[in-house]
Structure formats: structure tokens, C-alpha cells
Design an enzyme around this catalytic site. Structure first.
Site, PDB file in Angstrom:
ATOM      1  N   ASN A 225       0.856  -1.198   0.000  1.00 45.03           N
ATOM      2  CA  ASN A 225       0.000   0.000   0.000  1.00 45.03           C
ATOM      3  C   ASN A 225       0.886   1.240   0.000  1.00 45.03           C
ATOM      4  OD1 ASN A 225       0.534   0.869   2.862  1.00 45.03           O
ATOM      5  ND2 ASN A 225      -0.291  -1.180   3.228  1.00 45.03           N
ATOM      6  N   GLY A 287       0.557   1.560  17.029  1.00 43.40           N
ATOM      7  CA  GLY A 287       0.501   0.844  15.744  1.00 43.40           C
ATOM      8  C   GLY A 287       0.182   1.821  14.626  1.00 43.40           C
ATOM      9  N   ALA A 289       1.596   1.462  11.580  1.00 42.51           N
ATOM     10  CA  ALA A 289       1.848   0.830  10.276  1.00 42.51           C
ATOM     11  C   ALA A 289       0.534   0.575   9.540  1.00 42.51           C
ATOM     12  CB  ALA A 289       2.580  -0.494  10.500  1.00 42.51           C
ATOM     13  N   ASP A 293      -4.013  -6.334   5.094  1.00 41.04           N
ATOM     14  CA  ASP A 293      -5.019  -7.188   5.726  1.00 41.04           C
ATOM     15  C   ASP A 293      -4.885  -8.642   5.284  1.00 41.04           C
ATOM     16  OD1 ASP A 293      -6.333  -5.254   7.281  1.00 41.04           O
ATOM     17  OD2 ASP A 293      -7.241  -4.423   5.475  1.00 41.04           O
ATOM     18  N   PRO A 320      -2.782 -11.683  10.678  1.00 41.49           N
ATOM     19  CA  PRO A 320      -3.165 -11.398  12.074  1.00 41.49           C
ATOM     20  C   PRO A 320      -3.271  -9.898  12.275  1.00 41.49           C
ATOM     21  CG  PRO A 320      -0.861 -12.059  11.933  1.00 41.49           C
ATOM     22  CD  PRO A 320      -1.448 -12.251  10.570  1.00 41.49           C
ATOM     23  N   ASP A 321      -4.169  -9.480  13.152  1.00 43.36           N
ATOM     24  CA  ASP A 321      -4.280  -8.059  13.480  1.00 43.36           C
ATOM     25  C   ASP A 321      -3.302  -7.788  14.628  1.00 43.36           C
ATOM     26  OD1 ASP A 321      -5.067  -5.543  14.591  1.00 43.36           O
ATOM     27  OD2 ASP A 321      -6.940  -5.739  13.454  1.00 43.36           O
ATOM     28  N   LYS A 354     -13.500   0.603  15.511  1.00 42.84           N
ATOM     29  CA  LYS A 354     -12.178  -0.040  15.606  1.00 42.84           C
ATOM     30  C   LYS A 354     -11.672  -0.070  17.051  1.00 42.84           C
ATOM     31  CE  LYS A 354     -10.661   0.542  11.362  1.00 42.84           C
ATOM     32  NZ  LYS A 354     -10.083   1.229  10.230  1.00 42.84           N
TER      33      LYS A 354
HETATM   34  O1  C5P Z   1      -8.479  -2.285  10.550  1.00 44.04           O
HETATM   35  P1  C5P Z   1      -7.491  -1.269  10.082  1.00 44.04           P
HETATM   36  O2  C5P Z   1      -6.411  -1.831   9.204  1.00 44.04           O
HETATM   37  O3  C5P Z   1      -8.093  -0.037   9.497  1.00 44.04           O
HETATM   38  O4  C5P Z   1      -6.822  -0.779  11.442  1.00 44.04           O
HETATM   39  C1  C5P Z   1      -5.753   0.082  11.460  1.00 44.04           C
HETATM   40  C2  C5P Z   1      -4.989  -0.088  12.738  1.00 44.04           C
HETATM   41  O5  C5P Z   1      -4.784  -1.457  13.021  1.00 44.04           O
HETATM   42  C3  C5P Z   1      -3.603   0.520  12.617  1.00 44.04           C
HETATM   43  O6  C5P Z   1      -3.203   0.944  13.887  1.00 44.04           O
HETATM   44  C4  C5P Z   1      -2.778  -0.667  12.143  1.00 44.04           C
HETATM   45  O7  C5P Z   1      -1.419  -0.514  12.480  1.00 44.04           O
HETATM   46  C5  C5P Z   1      -3.413  -1.811  12.878  1.00 44.04           C
HETATM   47  N1  C5P Z   1      -3.402  -3.096  12.165  1.00 44.04           N
HETATM   48  C6  C5P Z   1      -2.581  -4.108  12.618  1.00 44.04           C
HETATM   49  N2  C5P Z   1      -2.577  -5.319  11.998  1.00 44.04           N
HETATM   50  C7  C5P Z   1      -3.359  -5.547  10.940  1.00 44.04           C
HETATM   51  C8  C5P Z   1      -4.187  -4.528  10.445  1.00 44.04           C
HETATM   52  C9  C5P Z   1      -4.186  -3.317  11.086  1.00 44.04           C
HETATM   53  O8  C5P Z   1      -1.858  -3.899  13.602  1.00 44.04           O
HETATM   54  N3  C5P Z   1      -3.330  -6.719  10.344  1.00 44.04           N
END
Ligand code: C5P
Length: 420
Positions: A225, A287, A289, A293, A320-321, A354
Site C-alpha cells: 500500500n 501501531g 503501520a 489485511d 493477524p491483526d 475499531k
Molecule cells: O483495521 P485497520 O487496518 O483499518 O486498522 C488500522 C490499525 O490497526 C492501525 O493501527 C494498524 O497498524 C493496525 N493493524 C494491525 N494489523 C493488521 C491490520 C491493522 O496492527 N493486520
């Protein structure tokens, strides 16, 4: 409600009280706003000494500044008559910060070329203090290559900028060039003052993620991205300046590692997660970054285009988030977990969703639609979305957003610990 009115003044007051500012007022119609700037700075306990250029004195009177600042105002006559009483070196030496507001195209050009042909530019050349400028000019002048060159030179020289803002201008045109509002300038001054919040994170460990991740499709191709890493890197640098030990986990970016920060370079989301987990425990996790996804199962060899063949389909699996994983840890959860929400619509509602879904303490939401110019740009306009409401900040340089965010998080960290 105007964004600026939501900004807490407590931290600014602490930083500004007792500080001396040298305010240089250039000759633009925005000079009237600098009268309000003086008032706001005085309200916060700062002492303001004002220098007017000859052109400025045609827009606003020295008497107005003298009345509002409670100080003698200096102009070019001063250098001829009062040099004995207070030399220009002393004027700039006694200041904690030099502020130029409004900074006209002409004044910026004279600063960039190191001229010293009046009191204002002589002070600017003689000072050993940080200089913060608030440009104000017609949009075409702001966008002119000569001004762009001057700005680049001044940035290189270490000059700090606040604004200009985009909007309707006194000349009837629309675009960037309007001087920032006084409260935005006050915030930038508080962030730029030496020592502002410097040791507020002393003894803390801060982990920051920044930049994009890169998910390989085959040995030659990847999914990624547009994140530049500028905001996350600026936050890591600001946290280090505030005295923290900082671990920055960075995806592939084109910018340098910030000074004083331990930077771990990763490519994929899985690598980022592993690096973050290895860096814990921490007091604060940010976070920033833009984590991909999804990831593909990378092909071992470059996927070939076959004449007449169907395009390949990608099978994606969810990454993973990282933010949610850190926020929901049962052991070694950082005291504060902060996420970012890059949105192109329904920014606040999405950020609130979120915040709840990921279990973090604060979401910094920003508009990344093309019109906002945030991706890759130097400015950002953010909204802090927490359990007790939303705080909107004016458009600021990413470094100013970082400094303010770090100051705010340091406060929250202390509060959270007191409440335990
Ligand atoms: O869900 P979204 O990507 O919009 O969320 C953004 C937040 O979640 C940011 O702080 C990003 O660093 C974190 N994030 C993460 N791991 C992911 C996706 C998003 O830490 N896989």
C-alpha cells in the site's frame, strides 16, 4: 465546534509559562492574526517581544502589539537609535524561540538567502535559537517554484513550519497560503520550544510500527500500500526525544531510520507481528503501520504469463491483526495501546468501531482520501478517538502531530498508572 477549541491548553500552559518568544511580524494582511497570537501566548504565561518589518507596520500598528504584549515593540528605527540599549544579538539570545508570523514570500526568500537588510532578517541571521515560521501568502506565490525552493532550503536549515492552511484567502482565491489560526501556531510553538515535554517518557519503553507491509505473491511481485512511514517514524523520533527507549518496527520505506531509535526492518505482516512480540514488554504500543489485511501464499517461482491463458487468481488469507493481538494480551499488555485508522469516509464512526473491536485505548483517525494528501505528504489532520470522546486537531506537520501525540500519551500514561 472549531477543532482548535478542543485542544487542551494544560500541557501548553506548562510549556509556555515563563518562556520568552521573539515574534517577527512580516508584512501581510494576516498580520492582524498575530495580534491574537500575542494575546493567546500571554494568556499561557509567555513573554512576547515583537519585531515588525517596515511592511508589517503598514498593516498593523506597533502600538497594538505594544499594548497586547505589554512590551516595547521593535522596528527598524530601533537598530539605528537603540543599539546601545539592547543589541540585536541580545534580543535573539534572550528568546527561547523565534517565531515568524506571518512569514511572507518575500521574508522567506530573504531568510533562505541569508540576507540581513533590516532588523527582522538581521535577527534571524544572528539567532542561535530554533525558528518557527507561519507562512501566509497568495496561493500562486506559495506554489511558485521559487517559494518551493526557498521552503526546501529553510527546512534543510532546520527551520520549522506551521501551515499554511488551505482556504478562502483575503485576495478572494482558494488554496494553500492562509496563515494558520493563532491556536494552531500556539500549539506548534509549544511543540517546538526546546525542552518541551523532553523527559516526559524517561524510563519508558515504546514500541512503534510504521510503514506498509509487503506481502509476496511470487519472488518478483508483492501486494502493498501507499504508506510512506513518515507519521510512524516521526512518532518514534518524538518518543525518543521525550526520553523513551524506542523500538521501531518498520515495513519497507524510503525514509531514514530515526536517530536514537532501535529500528527493526521487516517486510510482511507476519514478520512485523513477530518483531513486535519480541520487542515487548513495553509501556506504550503505537501501531502506525498500514499492515496488509491479507497475504497470498507466495509461488516459489515467478508466475508466468501464458499466451491466451487465463489470468491467475490469488488466494488470500487474512493476516493477524497486530494491534488487536497486542491490545488483547493477557500478559505483558502495554499500559497504553494506540492504533491508527486511515479512512476515506465516516472517519469517526469507523474509528469508534475499531477502538471497541480491537480493544485498544485510543485510535488516531485520519482522512487518507486523495483530496487530503496525507499519504506521502508532510501534513496530517487527525482526530483522537477514545472512550471519552473525540478530540480534533488542526492540520499540522506530521512532526508536530508526533510531538503533540507523544506529549498527550505521556500524560495519559502517568494518569493511567496513578489510577491503578
Ligand atoms: O483495521 P485497520 O487496518 O483499518 O486498522 C488500522 C490499525 O490497526 C492501525 O493501527 C494498524 O497498524 C493496525 N493493524 C494491525 N494489523 C493488521 C491490520 C491493522 O496492527 N493486520
Amino acid at each position: 465546534m472549531r477543532a482548535e477549541s478542543l485542544v487542551s491548553t494544560d500541557a501548553q500552559q506548562q510549556i509556555l509559562a515563563g518562556r520568552t518568544l521573539l515574534l517577527i511580524v512580516g508584512g501581510g494582511v494576516a498580520a492582524y492574526k498575530s495580534l491574537d497570537l500575542v494575546r493567546r501566548l500571554r494568556e499561557r504565561g509567555a513573554r512576547v517581544r515583537t519585531v515588525l518589518t517596515a511592511a508589517a507596520a503598514r498593516f498593523v500598528t506597533p502600538l497594538s502589539f505594544a499594548s497586547l504584549s505589554g512590551e516595547r515593540v521593535f522596528d527598524d528605527l530601533f537598530s539605528l537609535t537603540d543599539e546601545q540599549e539592547m543589541g540585536h544579538i541580545r534580543l535573539s539570545r534572550e528568546a527561547d524561540l523565534v517565531v515568524v508570523a506571518p512569514a511572507t514570500a518575500h521574508l522567506l526568500a530573504r531568510m533562505a538567502s541569508g540576507q540581513a537588510d533590516d532588523l527582522a532578517t538581521t535577527l534571524l541571521l544572528a539567532t542561535d535559537k530554533r525558528v518557527l515560521v507561519a507562512p501566509a501568502m497568495n496561493v500562486r506565490m506559495w506554489l511558485h517554484p521559487a517559494t518551493r525552493r526557498n521552503i526546501a532550503q529553510l527546512r534543510d536549515d532546520g527551520v520549522l513550519f506551521v501551515g499554511p492552511e488551505e482556504g478562502e484567502m483575503a485576495c478572494g482565491e482558494f488554496g494553500p497560503g492562509r496563515m494558520s489560526e493563532p491556536l494552531a501556531i500556539v500549539a506548534a510553538i509549544a511543540a517546538a520550544l526546546p525542552g518541551a515535554g523532553r523527559q516526559s517518557l524517561a524510563g519508558r519503553h515504546v514500541v512503534v510500527t510504521s510503514g506498509p507491509t509487503r506481502e509476496p505473491i511470487d519472488p518478483a511481485r508483492y501486494l502493498s500500500n501507499r504508506s510512506s512511514g513518515k507519521q510512524g517514524h516521526a512518532i518514534a523520533a518524538a518518543a525518543a526525544r521525550a526520553g523513551a527507549r524506542v523500538t521501531l518496527v518498520s515495513g519497507p520505506v524510503e525514509i531514514d531510520d530515526p536517530p536514537g531509535v532501535e529500528t527493526r526492518h521487516v517486510e510482511t505482516a507476519l514478520q512485523m507481528l513477530a518483531a513486535v512480540e519480541a520487542a515487548l514488554p513495553a509501556d506504550l504500543f503505537i501501531g502506525a503501520a498500514a499492515v496488509a489485511d491479507w497475504r497470498a501464499e507466495p509461488a516459489p517461482d515467478k508466475i508466468k504469463k501464458r499466451p491466451g491463458g487465463a489470468p491467475p487468481s490469488l488466494v488470500l488469507s487474512e493476516n493477524p491483526d497486530i494491534l488487536a493481538r497486542v491490545a488483547r494480551r493477557e500478559s505483558a499488555r502495554p499500559t497504553l495501546v494506540v492504533g491508527f485508522a486511515a479512512e476515506t469516509r465516516d472517519m469517526i464512526a469507523n474509528a469508534e468501531e475499531k477502538l471497541a473491536r480491537k480493544g485498544c485505548d485510543l485510535i488516531v483517525a485520519n482522512d487518507v482520501s486523495a483530496a487530503a494528501g496525507v499519504f506521502g505528504g508532510d501534513a496530517n489532520e487527525v482526530h483522537l478517538v477514545g472512550p471519552d470522546g473525540v478530540e480534533s486537531w488542526p492540520r499540522l506537520d506530521k512532526s508536530d502531530v508526533a510531538a503533540r501525540l507523544v506529549a498527550r500519551l505521556a500524560e495519559r500514561l502517568s494518569q493511567a498508572e496513578c489510577a491503578r
